[in-house]
Design an enzyme around this catalytic site. Structure first.
Site, PDB file in Angstrom:
ATOM      1  N   GLY A 175       0.876  -1.083   0.057  1.00 21.68           N
ATOM      2  CA  GLY A 175       0.053   0.072   0.044  1.00 21.68           C
ATOM      3  C   GLY A 175       0.792   1.075  -0.105  1.00 21.68           C
ATOM      4  CB  ALA A 176       4.524   1.945  -0.236  1.00 20.13           C
TER       5      ALA A 176
ATOM      6  CE1 TYR B 103     -11.151  -0.172   6.300  1.00 17.25           C
ATOM      7  CE2 TYR B 103     -11.802   0.534   8.567  1.00 17.25           C
ATOM      8  CZ  TYR B 103     -11.060   0.554   7.594  1.00 17.25           C
ATOM      9  OH  TYR B 103      -9.666   1.298   7.799  1.00 17.25           O
TER      10      TYR B 103
ATOM     11  N   GLY C 101       0.559   3.761   3.861  1.00 20.71           N
ATOM     12  CA  GLY C 101       1.869   3.148   3.396  1.00 20.71           C
ATOM     13  C   GLY C 101       2.841   4.010   2.707  1.00 20.71           C
TER      14      GLY C 101
ATOM     15  CB  SER D  28      -8.951   0.654  10.765  1.00 23.37           C
ATOM     16  OG  SER D  28      -9.861   1.636  11.063  1.00 23.37           O
TER      17      SER D  28
ATOM     18  N   GLY E 107      -1.308   7.254   0.706  1.00 20.76           N
ATOM     19  CA  GLY E 107      -1.645   7.576   2.023  1.00 20.76           C
ATOM     20  C   GLY E 107      -0.586   6.934   3.169  1.00 20.76           C
TER      21      GLY E 107
HETATM   22  N1  LIG Z   1      -7.127   6.847   6.217  1.00 23.74           N
HETATM   23  C1  LIG Z   1      -7.280   6.837   7.549  1.00 23.74           C
HETATM   24  O1  LIG Z   1      -7.832   7.726   8.279  1.00 23.74           O
HETATM   25  C2  LIG Z   1      -7.344   5.253   7.980  1.00 23.74           C
HETATM   26  C3  LIG Z   1      -7.858   5.147   9.367  1.00 23.74           C
HETATM   27  C4  LIG Z   1      -7.597   3.956  10.064  1.00 23.74           C
HETATM   28  C5  LIG Z   1      -6.954   2.825   9.288  1.00 23.74           C
HETATM   29  N2  LIG Z   1      -6.388   3.083   8.012  1.00 23.74           N
HETATM   30  C6  LIG Z   1      -5.686   2.080   7.274  1.00 23.74           C
HETATM   31  O2  LIG Z   1      -4.545   2.405   6.612  1.00 23.74           O
HETATM   32  C7  LIG Z   1      -4.405   1.521   5.294  1.00 23.74           C
HETATM   33  C8  LIG Z   1      -3.987   2.339   4.227  1.00 23.74           C
HETATM   34  O3  LIG Z   1      -5.084   3.260   3.876  1.00 23.74           O
HETATM   35  P1  LIG Z   1      -5.076   4.574   3.322  1.00 23.74           P
HETATM   36  O4  LIG Z   1      -5.981   5.262   4.396  1.00 23.74           O
HETATM   37  O5  LIG Z   1      -3.767   5.059   3.470  1.00 23.74           O
HETATM   38  O6  LIG Z   1      -5.911   4.607   1.886  1.00 23.74           O
HETATM   39  P2  LIG Z   1      -5.090   4.749   0.536  1.00 23.74           P
HETATM   40  O7  LIG Z   1      -4.444   6.227   0.193  1.00 23.74           O
HETATM   41  O8  LIG Z   1      -6.370   4.736  -0.434  1.00 23.74           O
HETATM   42  O9  LIG Z   1      -4.381   3.768   0.256  1.00 23.74           O
HETATM   43  C9  LIG Z   1      -4.541   2.367   0.354  1.00 23.74           C
HETATM   44  C10 LIG Z   1      -3.357   1.690  -0.465  1.00 23.74           C
HETATM   45  O10 LIG Z   1      -3.806   0.394  -0.785  1.00 23.74           O
HETATM   46  C11 LIG Z   1      -3.241  -0.020  -1.898  1.00 23.74           C
HETATM   47  N3  LIG Z   1      -4.534  -0.875  -2.651  1.00 23.74           N
HETATM   48  C12 LIG Z   1      -5.592  -0.941  -2.530  1.00 23.74           C
HETATM   49  N4  LIG Z   1      -6.375  -2.264  -3.177  1.00 23.74           N
HETATM   50  C13 LIG Z   1      -5.446  -2.852  -3.554  1.00 23.74           C
HETATM   51  C14 LIG Z   1      -5.287  -3.915  -4.360  1.00 23.74           C
HETATM   52  N5  LIG Z   1      -6.248  -4.695  -4.646  1.00 23.74           N
HETATM   53  N6  LIG Z   1      -4.199  -4.688  -4.590  1.00 23.74           N
HETATM   54  C15 LIG Z   1      -2.858  -3.920  -4.051  1.00 23.74           C
HETATM   55  N7  LIG Z   1      -2.731  -2.724  -3.463  1.00 23.74           N
HETATM   56  C16 LIG Z   1      -4.222  -2.149  -3.162  1.00 23.74           C
HETATM   57  C17 LIG Z   1      -3.643   1.146  -2.809  1.00 23.74           C
HETATM   58  O11 LIG Z   1      -2.979   1.097  -4.134  1.00 23.74           O
HETATM   59  P3  LIG Z   1      -3.243   2.029  -5.229  1.00 23.74           P
HETATM   60  O12 LIG Z   1      -2.387   3.315  -4.867  1.00 23.74           O
HETATM   61  O13 LIG Z   1      -3.089   1.376  -6.667  1.00 23.74           O
HETATM   62  O14 LIG Z   1      -4.773   2.459  -5.177  1.00 23.74           O
HETATM   63  C18 LIG Z   1      -2.790   2.411  -1.703  1.00 23.74           C
HETATM   64  O15 LIG Z   1      -1.249   2.033  -2.061  1.00 23.74           O
HETATM   65  C19 LIG Z   1      -5.636   0.599   5.254  1.00 23.74           C
HETATM   66  O16 LIG Z   1      -5.435  -0.758   5.637  1.00 23.74           O
HETATM   67  C20 LIG Z   1      -6.820   1.542   6.269  1.00 23.74           C
HETATM   68  O17 LIG Z   1      -7.600   0.328   6.534  1.00 23.74           O
HETATM   69  C21 LIG Z   1      -6.500   4.177   7.319  1.00 23.74           C
END
Ligand SMILES: NC(=O)c1ccc[n+]([C@@H]2O[C@H](COP(=O)([O-])OP(=O)(O)OC[C@H]3O[C@@H](n4cnc5c(N)ncnc54)[C@H](OP(=O)(O)O)[C@@H]3O)[C@@H](O)[C@H]2O)c1
Length: 313
Positions: free
Chosen positions: A40-41, A194, A46, A168, A44
């Site tokens: 996920g790098a 989720y 990652g 989360s 966001g």
């Molecule tokens: N944002 C928050 O406030 C928050 C709060 C609690 C927990 N989280 C957790 O943080 C983690 C990262 O989320 P984020 O908020 O950083 O969201 P994000 O910005 O949407 O990043 C998600 C990452 O996951 C990758 N991904 C999504 N679908 C995929 C797939 N089918 N195969 C491989 N990679 C995939 C995306 O790749 P692409 O760039 O190609 O889309 C992106 O690198 C998640 O586990 C989420 O549950 C986030």
């Protein structure tokens, strides 16, 4: 819903709110000579983790689905931090690809000191992958389970290695039902789907931690804060309006997530700690349903069946 609310002790809720208000701890620990695998790098949490680990001298292996995006990220990381970075391609909706990515990492990467499972999605609609898996459960839970399971033997070769599951507070929405992991019998909502995936991730984390006792590998989970990222951007214009226009102002800079992950991945203060849930860098008690070890044991067995992996790690 009320049943779940009743299960919470007031003290736990106060702890969660207190942790959310308390600034995260920072680390200056060097990662020179260490290699981190990060999912996920490309966006966001990652991406922020990759930046912080590179800032402190770590070598990176990024697992991503989009080659163009990950190449661009690597170019930027190398330009800013002069780090060594490589990528492996896998779509986490296709478990075959995840297994191939693990093989590639095991064959091509010299060492793994850190694994950060950050790739994740939130979907307001129930969608199934081509293999018939509910997509949020597949991406958030099954794919990272495979990665963790497959990479642990290589991580054990290091004197100390750390796994961080990006969890989360959304696990508190629950939705987890060990008799219906694939959402065939119940009404699906985005929050419950989720919550179920993140509960499964925690339940399996206690199982991994127990199996890793006495080895050099520790595993912990962390909530990365409520931060500005692209999560949910797959959910159409109404969700985008809610996320970008209403929610965005309440969210924090994603840098706190990356800094907290660096702390958990590198700092001496957390050395040897395993099987814990952190709110950023603060220890916290998860929701009662995520501590149900009997459900966790059944989940473990079913996950091995779904992924075709052996029991031993
Ligand atoms: N944002 C928050 O406030 C928050 C709060 C609690 C927990 N989280 C957790 O943080 C983690 C990262 O989320 P984020 O908020 O950083 O969201 P994000 O910005 O949407 O990043 C998600 C990452 O996951 C990758 N991904 C999504 N679908 C995929 C797939 N089918 N195969 C491989 N990679 C995939 C995306 O790749 P692409 O760039 O190609 O889309 C992106 O690198 C998640 O586990 C989420 O549950 C986030």
């Amino acid at each position: 819903m009320f049943r779940y609310l009743r299960e919470y002790r007031i003290a736990d809720m106060k702890e969660m709110m207190q942790n959310t208000r308390t600034p995260h701890l920072r680390s200056q620990a060097s990662l020179a000579g260490k290699t981190a695998v990060i999912t996920g790098a490309t966006s966001g949490v990652g991406l922020s983790a990759a930046q912080e680990l590179a800032r402190f001298g770590g070598d990176l292996v990024l697992v991503a689905r989009n080659e163009r995006k990950v190449k661009q990220v690597i170019q930027e990381l190398q330009g800013s931090f002069g780090c060594r970075a490589q990528y492996v391609i896998a779509d986490f909706k296709v478990l075959k690809e995840v297994k191939l990515a693990c093989k590639q990492i095991i064959d091509e990467v010299d060492r793994i000191d850190i694994l950060i499972n950050s790739a994740g999605i939130h979907s307001t609609r129930k969608r199934y992958t081509e293999d018939g898996m509910e997509s949020v459960f597949c991406v958030n839970y099954l794919a990272s389970f495979i990665l963790t399971h497959r990479l642990i033997p290589k991580m054990k070769r290091q004197a100390s290695a750390r796994i961080i599951q990006v969890s989360s507070q959304g696990h508190r929405f629950n939705g987890f039902n060990v008799d219906d992991l694939n959402w065939e019998k119940r009404l699906y909502t985005g929050l419950r789907g989720y919550g179920a995936s993140k509960t499964a991730q925690l339940l399996s984390m206690w199982e991994f931690a127990e199996r890793l006792e006495g080895t050099s590998v520790v595993i912990n989970a962390m909530h990365p804060g409520e931060v500005r990222t692209n999560i949910g951007s797959n959910n159409g214009p109404l969700y985008a309006f809610y996320h970008d226009k209403l929610l965005w102002k309440l969210l924090k800079d994603v840098k706190i997530s990356g800094e907290s992950i660096h702390y958990l991945a590198a700092d001496e203060r957390v050395a040897g700690i395993t099987g814990k849930y952190f709110n950023l860098t603060h220890l916290e008690k998860p929701a009662p349903h995520a501590l149900d070890r009997a459900a966790g044991a059944v989940l473990w067995k079913k996950t091995l069946e779904m992924t075709g992996l052996p029991d031993e790690v």
